[in-house]
Design an enzyme around this catalytic site. Structure first.
Site, PDB file in Angstrom:
ATOM      1  N   TYR A  18      -6.812   3.629   3.435  1.00  0.00           N
ATOM      2  CA  TYR A  18      -5.510   3.005   3.677  1.00  0.00           C
ATOM      3  C   TYR A  18      -5.695   1.645   4.356  1.00  0.00           C
ATOM      4  O   TYR A  18      -5.156   0.621   3.906  1.00  0.00           O
ATOM      5  CB  TYR A  18      -4.691   3.945   4.553  1.00  0.00           C
ATOM      6  CG  TYR A  18      -3.293   3.499   4.925  1.00  0.00           C
ATOM      7  CD1 TYR A  18      -2.237   3.650   4.035  1.00  0.00           C
ATOM      8  CD2 TYR A  18      -3.025   2.989   6.187  1.00  0.00           C
ATOM      9  CE1 TYR A  18      -0.952   3.283   4.394  1.00  0.00           C
ATOM     10  CE2 TYR A  18      -1.742   2.624   6.556  1.00  0.00           C
ATOM     11  CZ  TYR A  18      -0.700   2.776   5.658  1.00  0.00           C
ATOM     12  OH  TYR A  18       0.573   2.422   6.026  1.00  0.00           O
ATOM     13  N   GLN A  39       0.826  -1.199   0.000  1.00  0.00           N
ATOM     14  CA  GLN A  39       0.000   0.000   0.000  1.00  0.00           C
ATOM     15  C   GLN A  39       0.863   1.253   0.000  1.00  0.00           C
ATOM     16  O   GLN A  39       0.529   2.251  -0.649  1.00  0.00           O
ATOM     17  CB  GLN A  39      -0.936   0.003   1.206  1.00  0.00           C
ATOM     18  CG  GLN A  39      -1.713   1.288   1.424  1.00  0.00           C
ATOM     19  CD  GLN A  39      -2.612   1.649   0.252  1.00  0.00           C
ATOM     20  OE1 GLN A  39      -3.028   0.777  -0.516  1.00  0.00           O
ATOM     21  NE2 GLN A  39      -2.940   2.925   0.106  1.00  0.00           N
ATOM     22  N   GLU A  40       1.965   1.211   0.711  1.00  0.00           N
ATOM     23  CA  GLU A  40       2.842   2.379   0.798  1.00  0.00           C
ATOM     24  C   GLU A  40       3.602   2.640  -0.500  1.00  0.00           C
ATOM     25  O   GLU A  40       3.671   3.778  -0.966  1.00  0.00           O
ATOM     26  CB  GLU A  40       3.847   2.191   1.944  1.00  0.00           C
ATOM     27  CG  GLU A  40       3.246   2.271   3.334  1.00  0.00           C
ATOM     28  CD  GLU A  40       2.909   3.694   3.748  1.00  0.00           C
ATOM     29  OE1 GLU A  40       3.198   4.632   2.990  1.00  0.00           O
ATOM     30  OE2 GLU A  40       2.337   3.871   4.841  1.00  0.00           O
ATOM     31  N   SER A  41       4.192   1.589  -1.069  1.00  0.00           N
ATOM     32  CA  SER A  41       5.151   1.815  -2.161  1.00  0.00           C
ATOM     33  C   SER A  41       4.985   0.888  -3.355  1.00  0.00           C
ATOM     34  O   SER A  41       5.747   0.987  -4.316  1.00  0.00           O
ATOM     35  CB  SER A  41       6.566   1.620  -1.625  1.00  0.00           C
ATOM     36  OG  SER A  41       6.772   0.255  -1.248  1.00  0.00           O
TER      37      SER A  41
END
Length: 460
Positions: free
Chosen positions: A443, A316-318
């Site tokens: 998120y 999800q972040e990168s």
């Protein structure tokens, strides 16, 4: 689980189970299961023999112990009895049902649909979940929309399954209906053949069909063959008190909300399906994840979290890009700010090993700082939200929940409150002010989706 709820379950089952007569042998092989004549004998022996089937929504043995919806459910029941579940994996439904007829297990927990035919052979405990039977077809197949359309497809189903009973009933009206069968622990191996084009279609329980689409996004979920039908455990009716123990425990599990929480944990993320996003994710599981998996596993061994969750968060972040950068200055696999990196000892945010270790440690710090009344999976979702938006804004959302008579320790309620922090009438009344409150909600939703896909389909 809330300690009060758990203690209530223990009390209920202990009262109902205190009907035993003899002590079971200490051996745990199935040949000696018949020696357990009561629940109390099982408690004295210490082992609950559980026959099961392998499948992504049922049970999978790992180095860290059993994983799966059924496995978690059994573990909670066993905990209330004060015993250890000993899972014995059967190779097919037919083998499992015959083994239970011979008394080779105390219970069978395998996502079994309660049907009239099975009920004539075996004894089921209370229903705990409902599923529909769904036709699943390959990407190049014209998916059937009616029972008559099934005559035009090559159909293979799980042998001895409730699907077979359903099709046999349909055959009364459609005598030309044909299908093949395959022995397996679940419909997933057959779904894999559908995805490759080896066969046109199969039938699967609705929750498994949705799981499968996370692995094979080109699958077509075309039609339901049945209305929702109940799942239940089979139990050995020769064991005195087992019927009462199961009835008491499941009543409490329903009333306490535990079953709803477990369903939400395993299947809540399946409500939305983004074809393009899932396709991209599946590709990156194969292309990118293997390079970083060891880092996630190492970080997981040092925190409260399993490696699938940390990998899902990193995606999800990168999107598992170690060189990822954002306009706001966060960088790396776990997209750490300079300040956060400094706090957790990361000297190079673009180093994948450092980034994962640092991100996991930071998430653990947040998790540990949360109020004690936030428990279970909710505690994880709170921690992830705070990782994204900051702990202060999460505390503000808790205050809004209290004002509106909601539970400040329930993620379901807090995800309703966080978006209010975008509106002046709310954010002006709390300590940390304005926040993009929709972002942490999305998120957490996405991480839960990726987590479910990884946990179901990537071997431990």
């Amino acid at each position: 689980m809330n300690h009060t709820v758990r203690n209530g379950m223990i009390a209920s089952v202990t009262i109902l189970a205190g009907l035993g007569l003899t002590q079971c042998s200490n051996r745990t092989d199935t040949a000696n299961v018949s020696k357990a004549t009561s629940v109390e004998a099982i408690q004295n022996d210490g082992d609950l023999i559980v026959l099961t089937l392998e499948g992504p929504t049922t049970y999978r043995g790992t180095r860290d112990g059993p994983v799966g919806y059924e496995a978690e459910l059994v573990q909670q029941f066993a905990d209330t009895l004060g015993v250890t579940p000993k899972f014995i994996k059967m190779n097919s439904i037919d083998e499992l049902l015959k083994a239970m007829e011979k008394g080779r297990g105390h219970i069978a927990a395998a996502g079994l649909t309660i049907t009239e035919m099975r009920g004539s052979r075996l004894t089921f405990g209370p229903a705990y979940k409902e599923v529909s039977e769904i036709v699943v077809c390959g990407p190049g197949v014209i998916a059937p929309k009616t029972a008559e359309d099934l005559l035009d497809v090559d159909l293979t189903i799980l042998a001895s399954s409730s699907y077979q009973e359903t099709l046999e009933t349909l055959r009364i009206d459609y005598p030309q209906l044909e299908w093949s069968t395959q022995n397996a622990g679940s419909a997933m191996p057959i779904i894999r053949r559908v995805e490759t084009g080896a066969i046109d279609c199969t039938v699967a329980d609705s929750h498994l069909a949705e799981y499968a689409r996370r692995l094979f996004p080109d699958l077509k979920v075309s039609m339901s063959l049945t209305k929702p039908r109940p799942l239940g455990w089979v139990y050995n009716e020769k064991i005195n008190g087992m019927d009462q123990a199961l009835a008491g425990w499941f009543i409490e599990a329903h009333a306490s909300g535990y079953l709803a929480e477990l369903d939400e944990s395993w299947f809540g993320h399946l409500d939305e399906f983004d074809y393009i996003e899932v396709l991209r994710f599946v590709e990156r599981v194969n292309e990118r994840l293997p390079e970083f998996r060891t880092y996630f596993e190492t970080a997981a061994s040092e925190t409260e979290f399993d490696w699938h969750l940390l990998a899902a968060q990193a995606y999800q972040e990168s999107h598992w890009d170690p060189d990822a950068r954002s306009p706001t200055g966060v960088r790396g696999l776990m997209m750490l700010t300079n300040r956060t990196a400094s706090e957790v000892g990361v000297t190079n945010r673009l180093d994948p090993a450092q980034s994962v270790k640092g991100g996991a440690e930071y998430l653990q710090r947040i998790y540990d700082r949360l109020p004690e009344d936030i428990t279970g999976k909710d505690r994880t979702w709170f921690a992830l939200a705070a990782y994204n938006i900051g702990l202060g804004h999460v505390y503000d959302a808790r205050k809004l929940a209290v004002r509106q008579g909601l539970d400040p320790s329930s993620w379901d309620d807090i995800e309703r409150m966080l978006p209010l922090l975008t509106r002046a009438k709310y954010y002006q009344t709390v300590k940390h002010g304005y926040a993009r409150g929709y972002e942490p909600v999305r998120y957490v939703e996405r991480i839960r989706d990726y987590y479910g896909m990884l946990r179901a389909n990537v071997p431990v």
